[in-house]
Design a protein around this motif. Structure first.
Motif, PDB file in Angstrom:
ATOM      1  N   GLY A  43     -17.571  29.255  25.353  1.00  0.00           N
ATOM      2  CA  GLY A  43     -16.674  30.170  26.048  1.00  0.00           C
ATOM      3  C   GLY A  43     -15.206  29.913  25.795  1.00  0.00           C
ATOM      4  O   GLY A  43     -14.354  30.420  26.526  1.00  0.00           O
ATOM      5  N   ARG A  44     -14.881  29.155  24.748  1.00  0.00           N
ATOM      6  CA  ARG A  44     -13.475  28.899  24.409  1.00  0.00           C
ATOM      7  C   ARG A  44     -13.050  29.954  23.378  1.00  0.00           C
ATOM      8  O   ARG A  44     -12.993  29.695  22.164  1.00  0.00           O
ATOM      9  N   PHE A  45     -12.754  31.135  23.859  1.00  0.00           N
ATOM     10  CA  PHE A  45     -12.618  32.277  22.958  1.00  0.00           C
ATOM     11  C   PHE A  45     -11.339  32.237  22.132  1.00  0.00           C
ATOM     12  O   PHE A  45     -11.332  32.685  20.983  1.00  0.00           O
ATOM     13  N   ALA A  46     -10.256  31.717  22.682  1.00  0.00           N
ATOM     14  CA  ALA A  46      -9.019  31.624  21.899  1.00  0.00           C
ATOM     15  C   ALA A  46      -9.217  30.683  20.707  1.00  0.00           C
ATOM     16  O   ALA A  46      -8.814  30.993  19.572  1.00  0.00           O
ATOM     17  N   GLU A  47      -9.837  29.525  20.966  1.00  0.00           N
ATOM     18  CA  GLU A  47     -10.099  28.575  19.878  1.00  0.00           C
ATOM     19  C   GLU A  47     -11.084  29.157  18.863  1.00  0.00           C
ATOM     20  O   GLU A  47     -10.923  28.983  17.648  1.00  0.00           O
ATOM     21  N   ALA A  48     -12.103  29.851  19.362  1.00  0.00           N
ATOM     22  CA  ALA A  48     -13.082  30.466  18.456  1.00  0.00           C
ATOM     23  C   ALA A  48     -12.405  31.486  17.551  1.00  0.00           C
ATOM     24  O   ALA A  48     -12.658  31.527  16.332  1.00  0.00           O
ATOM     25  N   ALA A  49     -11.531  32.315  18.139  1.00  0.00           N
ATOM     26  CA  ALA A  49     -10.846  33.326  17.338  1.00  0.00           C
ATOM     27  C   ALA A  49      -9.978  32.680  16.261  1.00  0.00           C
ATOM     28  O   ALA A  49      -9.944  33.155  15.115  1.00  0.00           O
ATOM     29  N   ALA A  72     -15.145  37.669  20.256  1.00  0.00           N
ATOM     30  CA  ALA A  72     -14.140  36.770  20.829  1.00  0.00           C
ATOM     31  C   ALA A  72     -12.872  37.537  21.200  1.00  0.00           C
ATOM     32  O   ALA A  72     -12.286  37.324  22.265  1.00  0.00           O
ATOM     33  N   GLN A  73     -12.440  38.436  20.329  1.00  0.00           N
ATOM     34  CA  GLN A  73     -11.224  39.201  20.600  1.00  0.00           C
ATOM     35  C   GLN A  73     -11.389  40.097  21.820  1.00  0.00           C
ATOM     36  O   GLN A  73     -10.466  40.263  22.612  1.00  0.00           O
ATOM     37  N   ARG A  74     -12.581  40.650  21.969  1.00  0.00           N
ATOM     38  CA  ARG A  74     -12.798  41.474  23.165  1.00  0.00           C
ATOM     39  C   ARG A  74     -12.682  40.624  24.431  1.00  0.00           C
ATOM     40  O   ARG A  74     -12.077  41.031  25.419  1.00  0.00           O
ATOM     41  N   ARG A  75     -13.260  39.438  24.399  1.00  0.00           N
ATOM     42  CA  ARG A  75     -13.194  38.570  25.570  1.00  0.00           C
ATOM     43  C   ARG A  75     -11.754  38.131  25.868  1.00  0.00           C
ATOM     44  O   ARG A  75     -11.431  37.769  26.986  1.00  0.00           O
ATOM     45  N   LEU A  76     -10.916  38.173  24.845  1.00  0.00           N
ATOM     46  CA  LEU A  76      -9.499  37.829  25.013  1.00  0.00           C
ATOM     47  C   LEU A  76      -8.638  39.055  25.335  1.00  0.00           C
ATOM     48  O   LEU A  76      -7.421  38.963  25.382  1.00  0.00           O
ATOM     49  N   HIS A  77      -9.282  40.209  25.527  1.00  0.00           N
ATOM     50  CA  HIS A  77      -8.590  41.460  25.822  1.00  0.00           C
ATOM     51  C   HIS A  77      -7.736  41.927  24.646  1.00  0.00           C
ATOM     52  O   HIS A  77      -6.775  42.691  24.845  1.00  0.00           O
ATOM     53  N   ASP A 308      -8.485  45.532  35.613  1.00  0.00           N
ATOM     54  CA  ASP A 308      -8.535  44.080  35.800  1.00  0.00           C
ATOM     55  C   ASP A 308      -7.170  43.435  35.623  1.00  0.00           C
ATOM     56  O   ASP A 308      -7.058  42.212  35.504  1.00  0.00           O
ATOM     57  N   LEU A 309      -6.112  44.222  35.631  1.00  0.00           N
ATOM     58  CA  LEU A 309      -4.803  43.707  35.233  1.00  0.00           C
ATOM     59  C   LEU A 309      -4.163  42.783  36.264  1.00  0.00           C
ATOM     60  O   LEU A 309      -3.436  41.864  35.892  1.00  0.00           O
ATOM     61  N   VAL A 310      -4.395  43.004  37.544  1.00  0.00           N
ATOM     62  CA  VAL A 310      -3.830  42.080  38.527  1.00  0.00           C
ATOM     63  C   VAL A 310      -4.412  40.677  38.343  1.00  0.00           C
ATOM     64  O   VAL A 310      -3.669  39.699  38.251  1.00  0.00           O
ATOM     65  N   PRO A 311      -5.754  40.528  38.252  1.00  0.00           N
ATOM     66  CA  PRO A 311      -6.271  39.164  38.034  1.00  0.00           C
ATOM     67  C   PRO A 311      -5.962  38.586  36.664  1.00  0.00           C
ATOM     68  O   PRO A 311      -5.651  37.397  36.556  1.00  0.00           O
ATOM     69  N   THR A 312      -6.020  39.410  35.597  1.00  0.00           N
ATOM     70  CA  THR A 312      -5.882  38.840  34.256  1.00  0.00           C
ATOM     71  C   THR A 312      -4.440  38.692  33.802  1.00  0.00           C
ATOM     72  O   THR A 312      -4.116  37.749  33.072  1.00  0.00           O
ATOM     73  N   GLU A 313      -3.551  39.588  34.200  1.00  0.00           N
ATOM     74  CA  GLU A 313      -2.162  39.539  33.744  1.00  0.00           C
ATOM     75  C   GLU A 313      -1.229  38.884  34.759  1.00  0.00           C
ATOM     76  O   GLU A 313      -0.188  38.359  34.384  1.00  0.00           O
ATOM     77  N   LEU A 314      -1.576  38.921  36.035  1.00  0.00           N
ATOM     78  CA  LEU A 314      -0.675  38.395  37.067  1.00  0.00           C
ATOM     79  C   LEU A 314      -1.187  37.081  37.652  1.00  0.00           C
ATOM     80  O   LEU A 314      -0.560  36.038  37.507  1.00  0.00           O
ATOM     81  N   ILE A 315      -2.344  37.106  38.310  1.00  0.00           N
ATOM     82  CA  ILE A 315      -2.845  35.904  38.983  1.00  0.00           C
ATOM     83  C   ILE A 315      -3.096  34.774  37.992  1.00  0.00           C
ATOM     84  O   ILE A 315      -2.794  33.608  38.254  1.00  0.00           O
TER      85      ILE A 315
END
Length: 510
Positions: A43-49, A72-77, A308-315
């Motif tokens: 689940g380390r998608f940035a490293e996988a990409a 991987a890119q999808r999981r990273l938005h 999903d922007l409040v949890p993923t981009e802000l929180i």
């Protein structure tokens, strides 16, 4: 509606061993591939990409690795990049290309709100493999999201021919079918599948909620409540990565922390102006989808859905939430504002006002007002007994563990109202309580009030929210496609003998 999608592949590397240089390069590529798959599986998608991009820069003719990079890119938005990587997989002759078209469809409809293109991708998948079950299932879901009942039913019927016992397909057909008797063949199939030894807890939950809905429509309320109770018990047994039991003490403590952190209406001087997002929140099943449909009929408003922007981009930008968020300075908040708006522009290019309808955002109004000082927030309200009953009758899964127990629903509702009272005390002019029961009883004055609150001129189209053509991806999708009606108000009386915790908590007369 729920979508199914494949995940990743373990693609074999071709090897040439003709020289020491070739061997060194092959070993390097193999190391990159091994590291990439290890990161992906963990689940380390940035490293996988990163590893996959390095691998494919050296050896681009690896279609499975392009597939994995897209995943991987999808999981990273990174949605557009994911589409491009999936296209590379197709161009380079990936095996089972129907899976890639399916994944592209999921990105297009679930992440980028481009349902027409998603439908094309599913059509390509089915042209390759006409009996590809996930594509038929997802095509049915896409038709449901767009309000095409007959097309959805046709897709699900084809899927059921391939997988006759699939719980999700049976569930969706139950929702879409006109069933006039408990002796209906579909009802019997659902009951048999619930009782089958091979049924998982997830199957029993899906099917139990569907059975409860059928029996409710037939007016057999005692049997319906029994079906819903069994479905909630099964839902509590489902084990997922995010599943957990509801903890009343933890919920109350979290409310305390939010109130303590955001204890003043003063916010940093974040550059703003007229805000692009319009936030709609509240309890699940309280009328938020209807509020969004009304607003989306306005010529200036684009329906964003449950973003999903409040949890993923802000929180996600804070290590300690909410404390760090409450003390963040102007530069940090301006950065978050820009990131949110940039992501909004990617998904809804050229839009004027976009609704962000995520019910759980009621928890995060303090953060929202720090990032968007001019934000307007619609808090949808409903008779608490009807609201609690509707939550108990909805399969909300891991997103709402309190929903499985009436006493937990009461506790969560009280925490919600306690927190909303705090936000209202801080920003009384920027939070509108929209009463669902009053709205459906006398729509026009409440719709006018809603539009005025949002700074929008009145438009007649907003009086007919059921005529909207946008995609609706919530449990209320079919209700909001009907003309406004009152039959959901006072529904709790059909179940009065079963819901003592709700009645006692909210002081309703017998």
């Amino acid at each position: 509606m729920p979508w199914r999608t494949p995940t990743k592949r373990h693609g074999a590397l071709s090897e040439r061993r003709t020289s020491s240089t070739d061997r060194a390069m092959t070993e390097s590529i193999a190391d990159l591939a091994d590291r990439a798959m290890a990161h992906l599986n963990a689940g380390r998608f940035a490293e996988a990409a990163t590893e996959l991009e390095a691998l494919l820069s050296q050896k681009p003719d690896l279609p499975d690795m392009w597939y994995n990079l897209g995943y991987a890119q999808r999981r990273l938005h990174r949605f557009e990049e994911a589409l491009a990587s999936y296209a590379q997989a197709l161009d380079r002759g990936v095996a089972d290309p129907q899976e890639v078209h399916l994944n592209r469809a999921v990105v297009l409809t679930g992440d980028l709100s481009r349902p027409d293109e998603a439908k094309e991708e599913l059509g390509k998948a089915l042209a390759i493999a006409p009996r590809y079950f996930p594509a038929l299932l997802n095509l049915g879901g896409l038709h449901e999201d767009r309000g095409d009942r007959e097309a959805a039913r046709e897709a699900y019927a084809k899927a059921l021919e391939i997988e006759p016992g699939d719980a999700l397909v049976l569930t969706r057909l139950a929702v879409l079918s006109d069933i006039e008797s408990a002796d209906d063949t579909l009802v019997k199939r659902i009951e048999a599948r619930i009782g089958a030894p091979s049924s998982t807890a997830d199957d029993r939950a899906d099917l139990g909620f569907a059975l409860g809905q059928i029996l409710d429509r037939l007016g057999d309320y005692d049997a319906a409540f029994a079906a819903y109770r069994a479905a909630n018990q099964a839902s509590a047994q489902v084990k997922t990565v995010n599943s957990f039991a509801y903890n009343r003490a933890a919920e109350s403590a979290h409310t305390d922390r939010l109130i303590a952190a955001f204890d003043t209406p003063d916010t940093p001087d974040t550059p703003g102006g007229e805000e692009k997002p319009l936030f709609i929140c509240g309890m699940y099943r309280s009328g938020s989808t209807l509020a969004e449909q009304i607003l989306s009929r306005h010529s200036r408003v684009t329906m964003g859905g449950e973003l999903d922007l409040v949890p993923t981009e802000l929180i996600a930008a804070f290590d300690r939430y909410p404390e760090d968020a409450a003390t963040a300075g102007r530069p940090k908040l301006a950065e978050l504002r820009a990131a949110y708006l940039a992501e909004l522009e990617k998904r809804f290019p050229g839009s004027d006002i976009v609704t962000d309808k995520r019910p759980a955002n009621f928890r995060h109004i303090g953060l929202i007002k720090h990032v968007f000082p001019g934000a307007k927030i619609v808090d949808t309200l409903r008779d608490p007994i009807d609201n609690g009953l509707s939550i108990y009758f909805a399969h909300l899964g891991a997103s709402a563990p309190y929903a499985r127990d009436l006493d937990d629903i009461v506790h969560f509702y009280r925490e919600y109202r306690r927190l909303m009272a705090h936000w209202q005390s801080l920003w009384p002019d920027d939070i509108l309580g929209l009463d669902y029961d009053a709205l459906v009883s006398d729509p026009e004055p409440h719709i006018r009030r809603l539009l005025d609150f949002a700074g929008l001129d009145f438009e007649e189209a907003c009086l007919e929210p059921h005529k909207g053509e946008g995609t609706v991806r919530t449990l209320s999708a079919w209700q909001v496609r009907q003309p406004l009606y009152k039959k959901s108000s006072g529904r709790w009386r059909n179940y009065e003998s079963h819901i003592a915790p709700l009645i006692e908590a909210f002081d309703k007369p017998n």
